[in-house]
Design a protein around this motif. Structure first.
Motif, PDB file in Angstrom:
ATOM      1  N   TYR A 113     -10.161  -1.481   0.266  1.00 16.83           N
ATOM      2  CA  TYR A 113      -9.230  -1.587  -0.865  1.00 16.83           C
ATOM      3  C   TYR A 113      -8.188  -2.695  -0.672  1.00 16.83           C
ATOM      4  CZ  TYR A 113     -11.186   2.778  -2.630  1.00 16.83           C
ATOM      5  OH  TYR A 113     -12.046   3.735  -3.131  1.00 16.83           O
ATOM      6  N   VAL A 131      -5.481  -2.773   1.326  1.00 12.51           N
ATOM      7  CA  VAL A 131      -4.125  -2.231   1.356  1.00 12.51           C
ATOM      8  C   VAL A 131      -3.686  -2.011   2.804  1.00 12.51           C
ATOM      9  CG1 VAL A 131      -4.370  -1.094  -0.885  1.00 12.51           C
ATOM     10  CG2 VAL A 131      -4.966   0.158   1.204  1.00 12.51           C
ATOM     11  N   GLU A 138      -6.369   5.171  -5.942  1.00  6.89           N
ATOM     12  CA  GLU A 138      -5.572   6.389  -6.122  1.00  6.89           C
ATOM     13  C   GLU A 138      -6.454   7.637  -6.086  1.00  6.89           C
ATOM     14  OE1 GLU A 138      -2.303   8.325  -9.236  1.00  6.89           O
ATOM     15  OE2 GLU A 138      -3.075   6.289  -9.537  1.00  6.89           O
ATOM     16  N   ILE A 191       1.825   5.950  -2.857  1.00  6.19           N
ATOM     17  CA  ILE A 191       1.270   4.588  -2.981  1.00  6.19           C
ATOM     18  C   ILE A 191       2.317   3.683  -3.607  1.00  6.19           C
ATOM     19  CG2 ILE A 191      -0.532   3.159  -3.990  1.00  6.19           C
ATOM     20  CD1 ILE A 191      -2.354   5.605  -4.033  1.00  6.19           C
ATOM     21  N   ASP A 192       2.640   2.597  -2.923  1.00  2.66           N
ATOM     22  CA  ASP A 192       3.534   1.570  -3.464  1.00  2.66           C
ATOM     23  C   ASP A 192       2.650   0.449  -4.017  1.00  2.66           C
ATOM     24  OD1 ASP A 192       5.324  -0.429  -4.043  1.00  2.66           O
ATOM     25  OD2 ASP A 192       6.472  -0.216  -2.189  1.00  2.66           O
ATOM     26  N   SER A 193       2.531   0.400  -5.335  1.00  5.48           N
ATOM     27  CA  SER A 193       1.611  -0.559  -5.951  1.00  5.48           C
ATOM     28  C   SER A 193       2.049  -1.992  -5.756  1.00  5.48           C
ATOM     29  CB  SER A 193       1.478  -0.254  -7.449  1.00  5.48           C
ATOM     30  OG  SER A 193       0.979   1.035  -7.657  1.00  5.48           O
ATOM     31  N   ARG A 210       1.324  -2.836  -2.227  1.00  9.71           N
ATOM     32  CA  ARG A 210      -0.018  -2.338  -1.885  1.00  9.71           C
ATOM     33  C   ARG A 210       0.002  -1.675  -0.515  1.00  9.71           C
ATOM     34  NH1 ARG A 210      -3.866  -3.062  -5.112  1.00  9.71           N
ATOM     35  NH2 ARG A 210      -5.504  -2.763  -3.546  1.00  9.71           N
ATOM     36  N   VAL A 237       0.103   2.244   1.374  1.00  9.92           N
ATOM     37  CA  VAL A 237      -0.062   3.687   1.283  1.00  9.92           C
ATOM     38  C   VAL A 237       0.697   4.317   2.436  1.00  9.92           C
ATOM     39  CG1 VAL A 237      -1.700   5.610   1.302  1.00  9.92           C
ATOM     40  CG2 VAL A 237      -2.326   3.442   0.198  1.00  9.92           C
TER      41      VAL A 237
END
Length: 359
Positions: free
Chosen positions: A306, A308, A333, A349-351, A354, A356
């Motif tokens: 992903y 991240v 998610e 999750i902090d978009s 990015r 987690v």
């Protein structure tokens, strides 16, 4: 007559290179002896041996020939009783032989000098011609052209090789191979992970290079994983595979594997394991399958897949072993919700960054 003039110059040791070449041709004429005697008689049987140092610079080979020519003549010299301690030398009827031999040696010497120079020139020309041909061959030999595939996406990339073999290339993985395989081998180079379905050809072994690990097959299907900072893993689905470790100029055999067997190689340590071939086929079909894997290993896969960063506050979760399967196309998610529900942890999750965060 020009021939006589050449003989006179030969007797005086004043021939130039061109005249020496002419004399060499005249010596092949059966009438040369008669013409030589006639010129010698005109000069009263005397031979002018006033020659320069260069004319006398015979090699040891020339002197040996001269000694052979004059040996018979020297044996014909007769010594009579000395008068007042001064020896009287009487020449045999072959008195002409010595000057004749000497004159011939002068000519031969000049011809050998000329031949040596010409031969050296020919050798130099031949060497230059050989070098030119070698340069042309090197220039004509085409460099090996490689085909390269890089998969920047999270989805699988399908690659078809020139021999008909099929490759399923994983995310962030790179495959390189010759545009045309050699007549006796099929070499490919992998960075990352891929599933191979190799067309059988006993005359052309198929070899996958992953760093210092080499996987050799004739016709089979298997998965190779060589991700950065992880162990090299080879898992066989069908056929037979031989894995070796290349150390300098030596190949050390690690294992010969059958379907359902896999090996891991890390820090010069080998581990042999059993596995379910369906797990590799699921990976090929873009399914993530984890069987009793630690949470740390699963999170590493999530980070790569992903793109991240996953931060774990409670490190105790990392050693838990989990089994689950999910579609790789599942959004981050949703996938994290499935993993959190299975392992029993909370996350956020902090978009924007990015990231987690596992609590």
């Amino acid at each position: 007559m020009k021939e006589k003039e050449l003989i006179r110059k030969m007797l005086s040791g004043t021939l130039n290179a061109e005249e020496q070449q002419q004399i060499s041709h005249m010596m092949d004429d059966p009438d040369f002896r008669e013409l030589f005697d006639a010129v010698l008689d005109q000069q009263g049987g005397e031979l002018d041996m006033t020659v320069n140092d260069q004319s006398l610079a015979f090699t040891s080979e020339k002197l040996q020939v001269f000694h052979q020519l004059t040996h018979q003549a020297s044996s014909d010299i007769v010594m009579e009783s000395p008068v007042e301690d001064i020896p009287v030398v009487k020449l045999s009827p072959w008195k002409r032989l010595l000057p004749y031999a000497a004159a011939i040696m002068v000519a031969i010497g000049g011809l050998l000098v000329w031949w040596s120079g010409a031969n050296e020139k020919q050798r130099l020309m031949a060497a230059q011609e050989l070098n030119k041909k070698n340069e042309q061959l090197v220039a004509a030999a085409p460099a090996v052209q490689y085909t390269e595939h890089y998969n920047p996406k999270s989805r699988r990339l399908r690659v078809k090789l020139p021999d008909g073999s099929s490759i399923t290339l994983g995310s962030k993985s790179r495959l390189k191979y010759p545009a045309t395989f050699a007549v006796n081998k099929r070499d490919v180079y992998l960075e990352g992970e891929a599933f191979f379905e190799v067309t059988k050809d006993a005359a052309k072994p198929f070899v996958v290079y992953t760093g210092n690990v080499r996987t050799l097959v004739l016709g089979t299907s298997f998965k190779v994983s060589a991700l950065p900072n992880t162990s090299v893993e080879v898992a066989v689905v069908t056929g037979k595979v031989q894995v070796s470790y290349h150390n300098g100029n030596t190949d050390n055999n690690l294992a010969t594997m059958l379907p359902g067997e896999k090996i891991t190689w890390e820090h010069n340590q080998l581990a042999r394991l059993k596995f379910d071939p369906r797990d590799v086929l699921a990976w090929k079909n873009e399914q993530m399958v984890f069987r009793k894997q630690t949470l740390k290993n699963i999170l590493d896969v999530f980070q790569r897949h992903y793109g991240v960063h996953i931060s774990v506050i409670n490190k105790g979760f990392l050693t838990e072993r989990i089994s689950l399967s999910m579609d790789e196309k599942m959004p981050l998610e949703k996938a994290m919700n499935v993993l959190a529900g299975t392992a029993g942890f909370e996350h956020a999750i902090d978009s924007l960054s990015r990231t987690v965060i596992i609590k």
